[in-house]
Write an enzyme that holds these catalytic residues in place. Structure first.
Site, PDB file in Angstrom:
ATOM      1  N   HIS A   7      -3.315  13.938  -4.730  1.00  0.00           N
ATOM      2  CA  HIS A   7      -3.274  13.344  -3.351  1.00  0.00           C
ATOM      3  C   HIS A   7      -4.689  14.051  -2.530  1.00  0.00           C
ATOM      4  CE1 HIS A   7      -2.706  13.915   0.995  1.00  0.00           C
ATOM      5  NE2 HIS A   7      -2.177  12.588   1.178  1.00  0.00           N
ATOM      6  N   ASN A   8      -4.599  15.488  -2.522  1.00  0.00           N
ATOM      7  CA  ASN A   8      -5.735  16.074  -2.065  1.00  0.00           C
ATOM      8  C   ASN A   8      -7.145  15.776  -2.580  1.00  0.00           C
ATOM      9  OD1 ASN A   8      -3.295  16.995  -0.800  1.00  0.00           O
ATOM     10  ND2 ASN A   8      -4.277  19.117  -0.538  1.00  0.00           N
TER      11      ASN A   8
ATOM     12  N   SER B 238       2.759  16.251   2.425  1.00  0.00           N
ATOM     13  CA  SER B 238       1.232  16.016   3.136  1.00  0.00           C
ATOM     14  C   SER B 238       1.801  15.619   4.681  1.00  0.00           C
ATOM     15  CB  SER B 238       0.639  14.967   2.393  1.00  0.00           C
ATOM     16  OG  SER B 238      -0.565  14.907   3.155  1.00  0.00           O
ATOM     17  N   GLY B 239       0.718  15.773   5.426  1.00  0.00           N
ATOM     18  CA  GLY B 239       0.834  15.375   6.753  1.00  0.00           C
ATOM     19  C   GLY B 239       0.395  16.281   7.913  1.00  0.00           C
TER      20      GLY B 239
ATOM     21  N   LYS C 217       0.713  15.788  -5.522  1.00  0.00           N
ATOM     22  CA  LYS C 217       0.238  16.155  -4.337  1.00  0.00           C
ATOM     23  C   LYS C 217      -1.346  17.007  -4.563  1.00  0.00           C
ATOM     24  CE  LYS C 217      -0.294  17.842  -0.090  1.00  0.00           C
ATOM     25  NZ  LYS C 217      -0.645  19.115   0.442  1.00  0.00           N
TER      26      LYS C 217
ATOM     27  N   GLU D  41      -8.066  12.694  -1.187  1.00  0.00           N
ATOM     28  CA  GLU D  41      -8.518  12.786   0.270  1.00  0.00           C
ATOM     29  C   GLU D  41      -9.996  13.435   0.542  1.00  0.00           C
ATOM     30  OE1 GLU D  41      -5.443  15.444   2.391  1.00  0.00           O
ATOM     31  OE2 GLU D  41      -7.070  16.623   2.986  1.00  0.00           O
TER      32      GLU D  41
HETATM   33  P1  NDP Z   1       0.794  29.943   5.948  1.00  0.00           P
HETATM   34  O1  NDP Z   1       0.236  29.421   4.733  1.00  0.00           O
HETATM   35  O2  NDP Z   1      -0.379  30.677   6.916  1.00  0.00           O
HETATM   36  O3  NDP Z   1       1.699  31.162   5.612  1.00  0.00           O
HETATM   37  C1  NDP Z   1       2.383  32.089   6.449  1.00  0.00           C
HETATM   38  C2  NDP Z   1       3.841  32.278   6.286  1.00  0.00           C
HETATM   39  O4  NDP Z   1       4.149  32.728   5.031  1.00  0.00           O
HETATM   40  C3  NDP Z   1       4.555  32.852   7.389  1.00  0.00           C
HETATM   41  O5  NDP Z   1       5.716  32.601   7.499  1.00  0.00           O
HETATM   42  C4  NDP Z   1       4.476  34.324   6.725  1.00  0.00           C
HETATM   43  O6  NDP Z   1       5.632  35.107   7.206  1.00  0.00           O
HETATM   44  C5  NDP Z   1       4.767  33.795   5.392  1.00  0.00           C
HETATM   45  N1  NDP Z   1       4.352  34.970   4.197  1.00  0.00           N
HETATM   46  C6  NDP Z   1       3.283  35.364   3.787  1.00  0.00           C
HETATM   47  N2  NDP Z   1       3.276  36.219   3.054  1.00  0.00           N
HETATM   48  C7  NDP Z   1       4.394  36.541   2.563  1.00  0.00           C
HETATM   49  C8  NDP Z   1       5.353  37.418   1.795  1.00  0.00           C
HETATM   50  N3  NDP Z   1       4.791  38.272   1.125  1.00  0.00           N
HETATM   51  N4  NDP Z   1       6.676  37.330   1.851  1.00  0.00           N
HETATM   52  C9  NDP Z   1       7.229  36.637   2.647  1.00  0.00           C
HETATM   53  N5  NDP Z   1       6.683  35.758   3.750  1.00  0.00           N
HETATM   54  C10 NDP Z   1       5.346  35.680   3.511  1.00  0.00           C
HETATM   55  O7  NDP Z   1       1.466  28.971   6.780  1.00  0.00           O
HETATM   56  P2  NDP Z   1       1.384  27.450   6.845  1.00  0.00           P
HETATM   57  O8  NDP Z   1       2.659  26.926   7.638  1.00  0.00           O
HETATM   58  O9  NDP Z   1       0.014  26.892   7.284  1.00  0.00           O
HETATM   59  O10 NDP Z   1       1.703  26.787   5.328  1.00  0.00           O
HETATM   60  C11 NDP Z   1       2.613  27.225   4.632  1.00  0.00           C
HETATM   61  C12 NDP Z   1       2.643  26.473   3.249  1.00  0.00           C
HETATM   62  O11 NDP Z   1       2.542  24.862   3.485  1.00  0.00           O
HETATM   63  C13 NDP Z   1       1.472  26.851   2.555  1.00  0.00           C
HETATM   64  O12 NDP Z   1       1.718  26.936   1.079  1.00  0.00           O
HETATM   65  C14 NDP Z   1       0.437  25.805   2.804  1.00  0.00           C
HETATM   66  O13 NDP Z   1      -0.440  25.900   1.742  1.00  0.00           O
HETATM   67  C15 NDP Z   1       1.323  24.591   2.767  1.00  0.00           C
HETATM   68  N6  NDP Z   1       0.745  23.335   3.277  1.00  0.00           N
HETATM   69  C16 NDP Z   1       0.079  23.469   4.768  1.00  0.00           C
HETATM   70  C17 NDP Z   1      -0.281  22.662   5.475  1.00  0.00           C
HETATM   71  C18 NDP Z   1      -0.976  22.570   6.888  1.00  0.00           C
HETATM   72  O14 NDP Z   1      -1.528  21.601   7.302  1.00  0.00           O
HETATM   73  N7  NDP Z   1      -1.215  23.884   7.325  1.00  0.00           N
HETATM   74  C19 NDP Z   1      -0.019  21.334   4.688  1.00  0.00           C
HETATM   75  C20 NDP Z   1       0.607  20.813   3.834  1.00  0.00           C
HETATM   76  C21 NDP Z   1       1.316  22.190   2.982  1.00  0.00           C
HETATM   77  P3  NDP Z   1       4.935  36.289   8.234  1.00  0.00           P
HETATM   78  O15 NDP Z   1       5.253  35.522   9.585  1.00  0.00           O
HETATM   79  O16 NDP Z   1       6.064  37.306   8.134  1.00  0.00           O
HETATM   80  O17 NDP Z   1       3.703  36.490   8.282  1.00  0.00           O
END
Ligand code: NDP
Length: 477
Positions: free
Chosen positions: A186-187, A128-129, A183, A190
Site C-alpha cells: 500500500h505504501n 493506514s490513514g 500495508k 502511495e
Molecule cells: P511513534 O512512532 O512516534 O512512537 C511513540 C510511541 O512509542 C510512544 O507511545 C512511546 O512511548 C512508545 N515507545 C517508544 N519506544 C518504546 C519502548 N522502548 N517501550 C515502550 N514504548 C515505547 O508514534 P506514532 O503514534 O506516530 O506511531 C505509532 C506506530 O504507528 C508506529 O509504528 C508508526 O510507524 C505507525 N503508524 C504511524 C502512522 C502515522 O501517521 N504517524 C500511520 C500508520 C502507522 P513514550 O510516550 O513513553 O515515549
C-alpha cells in the site's frame, strides 16, 4: 476485568485509535510507557467513552476481558519487541497481541512464530490513514490466524472506515505477516501515486506554463472524474495554499528535497527478492532519494539542457488533458505492479490473499483511497485469477485509449528536459509487456558468451551453449 480492548503506546496513532474504540462503545484500557500520556488522554478525552487508565503492565493486562486483545501502537522496530517481551509473560493461551505499527512483515512473521509457541496469537495489522484515520476510521489490514480474526475482526470492522457502499475497510488478509506485507505494498503504491501526481504538476507548470493556483484548479477538475482520490484532493489544497510570510505559493517556499521513512524502500527491496518488476514504485523511491542529493544537483547545475521554447497558451489547455491521460495510464501501471507484488508474496508465503478484498478495503480510510479502487475490485470480482490488471478488458481499453497522449506528454517532457521518471517507467513497462520480442534474447547471448550461462531456443526444447571461443557450433548443455 472490564475492557474489551487495550491500547498501549499512546502517541498520536495509539491515542486516536483508543478514542476510536471508545467512541464506538468499547471499554478501552489504555497504557503508555510514560504514564503522563495515559493521564493526559483520560483528562482530555475521558468524556468520549469508557477508558480504564493503567499505569503498570500488570494493571493493564488485568483490566482486559478474556481472550485479551492488546493493541500495541509503539515505534516500530526494537520498541515493539520490548513491549512484546514485557506483556507476553503476563498473557494466557488464546490471548492476542495486535501490532498496529509499521512493522516489516519479516519481523511480524518472526514475532508470530515465537508467540504461537507460547499459545498467544500475534496479529500484525497494517493501519493506514494517519492520525485522522486512526480517529475517524482507518483502513486496517490484519494478518494472523483465522481464530484471532474471529475474536478481533468485528471490533476492527466497527472502527474502520466504510467504503461508499457501506462495507468496512478491513478484512482478514491472511496468516502471519500477510497484513503488514499488504500495508507495505500500500505504501509503495502511495509513493508511486505521489510521484506521478508530482510529475503531472511539474509538467503543467514547466511545459504548459500554468501557475500553482491554476494547477490547483486543474486538479480539482480531475478530482471530479476518474482520478477522484484523496491524494488528488489534498494536492489541490497544497497547490492553492499561499505562504503567509512571503505571499508566495507555499510550494515555492518549501525545500525540494523529499524525505522518507522506509516503507517504500522495503517494497522495492522485497520486490527485488521476489523478482517482481515494480519499476514505477522503484522510480518513485529513487526520485525522493535523488531530490535529497543536494550536492550532486549543485554540481550538475551547468549541464546543458534542451533549447526548445515552452508551449504556447493555446496548447496549454490541450496539454492538461493529455497529462490527465498520462497520469491515469501510469496509475493503472503502478497498481498493476503493486497487485502483482501482493500476488507474488501470497504465493511465496502461502497466504492465499484475496486481491479483490485488498482493493475493497483500500477504498476508504487509507492514503491511496480512490474511486479507482472500485474498478480494481470489480476486475478481480469478475476474474479472481486475473494474471495482471492489464489483462482486465476495461483497464486494457482505457490504457489503450490513453496511450497516444501518454506518449505525447513524454515527448514534450523529454524535449524540454523535464524529468518524468514515473510516467516513463510506466510506459516502458506497458510497452515491454506488449512487445512480441524483447532484447532479452541478446542478453542471453551475452551471458552465454562471457559466462557459458546457456540459453533456451525459441524453436525447440532444451538448454544450449554455443562454443564462442571455438568453432561457434551449438552443443546441448
Ligand atoms: P511513534 O512512532 O512516534 O512512537 C511513540 C510511541 O512509542 C510512544 O507511545 C512511546 O512511548 C512508545 N515507545 C517508544 N519506544 C518504546 C519502548 N522502548 N517501550 C515502550 N514504548 C515505547 O508514534 P506514532 O503514534 O506516530 O506511531 C505509532 C506506530 O504507528 C508506529 O509504528 C508508526 O510507524 C505507525 N503508524 C504511524 C502512522 C502515522 O501517521 N504517524 C500511520 C500508520 C502507522 P513514550 O510516550 O513513553 O515515549
Amino acid at each position: 476485568a472490564s475492557a474489551q480492548i487495550g491500547v498501549t503506546g499512546l502517541a498520536v496513532m495509539g491515542r486516536n485509535l483508543a478514542r476510536n474504540f471508545a467512541r464506538n462503545g468499547y471499554t478501552v484500557a489504555v497504557h503508555n510507557r510514560t504514564a503522563a500520556r495515559t493521564r493526559a488522554l483520560v483528562e482530555e478525552f475521558g468524556q468520549e467513552g469508557d477508558f480504564v487508565a493503567a499505569e503498570s503492565a500488570e494493571d493493564f493486562v488485568a483490566a482486559l476481558e478474556r481472550p485479551r486483545r492488546l493493541v500495541v501502537m509503539v515505534k516500530a522496530g526494537e520498541p515493539t519487541d520490548a513491549v512484546i517481551e514485557e506483556f507476553a509473560p503476563l498473557l494466557e493461551p488464546g490471548d492476542m497481541i495486535v501490532d498496529g505499527g509499521n512493522a516489516h512483515f519479516a519481523d511480524t512473521r518472526r514475532r508470530e512464530r515465537a508467540l504461537r509457541e507460547r499459545g498467544v496469537h500475534f496479529v500484525g495489522a497494517g493501519v493506514s490513514g494517519g492520525e485522522e484515520g486512526a480517529l475517524n476510521g482507518p483502513s486496517i489490514m490484519p494478518g494472523g490466524s483465522q481464530e484471532s480474526y474471529e475474536a478481533l475482526g468485528p471490533m476492527l470492522e466497527k472502527i474502520s472506515a466504510k467504503a461508499a457502499d457501506g462495507s468496512p475497510c478491513t478484512a482478514h488478509i491472511g496468516p502471519d505477516g500477510a497484513g503488514h506485507f499488504v500495508k507495505m505494498v500500500h505504501n509503495g503504491i502511495e509513493y508511486a501515486d505521489m510521484q506521478l501526481i508530482a510529475e503531472a504538476y511539474q509538467l503543467l507548470r514547466e511545459v504548459a506554463g500554468h501557475s500553482p493556483a491554476e494547477i490547483a484548479d486543474i486538479f480539482r477538475t480531475w478530482n471530479t472524474g476518474r482520478l477522484d482520490s484523496y491524494l488528488i484532493e489534498i494536492t489541490a489544497e497544497v497547490l492553492a495554499h499561499v505562504d503567509s510570510a512571503t505571499g508566495e505559493p507555499f510550494v515555492d517556499v518549501v525545500r525540494d528535497q523529499a524525505e522518507q521513512k522506509g516503507t517504500g524502500r522495503w517494497t522495492v527491496q522485497i520486490a527485488l527478492d521476489l523478482g517482481v518488476p515494480v519499476s514505477g514504485i522503484a522510480e518513485a523511491v529513487f526520485a525522493r532519494s535523488l531530490s535529497g542529493h543536494r550536492e550532486l544537483r549543485d554540481a550538475s547545475r551547468g549541464l546543458a539542457g534542451p533549447t526548445a521554447e515552452p508551449l504556447g497558451k493555446a496548447d496549454a489547455a490541450a496539454f492538461a488533458d493529455q497529462v490527465e491521460q498520462a497520469l491515469y495510464a501510469s496509475k493503472i501501471v503502478s497498481y498493476t505492479q503493486g497487485f502483482h507484488q501482493i500476488a507474488a508474496g501470497s504465493e511465496e508465503y502461502d497466504w492465499n490473499i484475496d486481491l479483490g478484498a485488498v482493493a475493497s478495503i483500500w477504498r476508504g480510510g487509507c492514503i491511496i483511497r480512490a474511486a479507482f479502487l472500485d474498478r480494481i475490485r470489480a476486475a478481480y470480482d469478475a476474474r479472481s485469477d486475473l494474471p495482471s490488471l492489464l489483462a482486465d478488458e476495461g483497464f486494457a481499453r482505457e490504457i489503450g485509449e490513453a496511450q497516444d497522449d501518454w506518449r505525447a506528454v513524454l515527448v514534450a517532457a523529454t524535449r524540454q528536459g523535464e524529468p518524468a521518471p514515473g510516467f516513463a517507467a510506466a510506459l516502458a513497462y506497458y510497452d515491454a509487456l506488449r512487445a512480441d520480442r524483447l532484447p532479452a534474447a541478446l542478453t542471453q547471448g551475452q551471458r552465454d558468451y562471457f559466462g557459458a550461462h546457456t540459453y533456451r531456443r525459441a524453436d525447440r526444447e532444451g538448454t544450449f551453449h554455443t562454443l564462442w571461443g571455438g568453432d561457434r557450433s551449438e552443443v546441448p548443455a
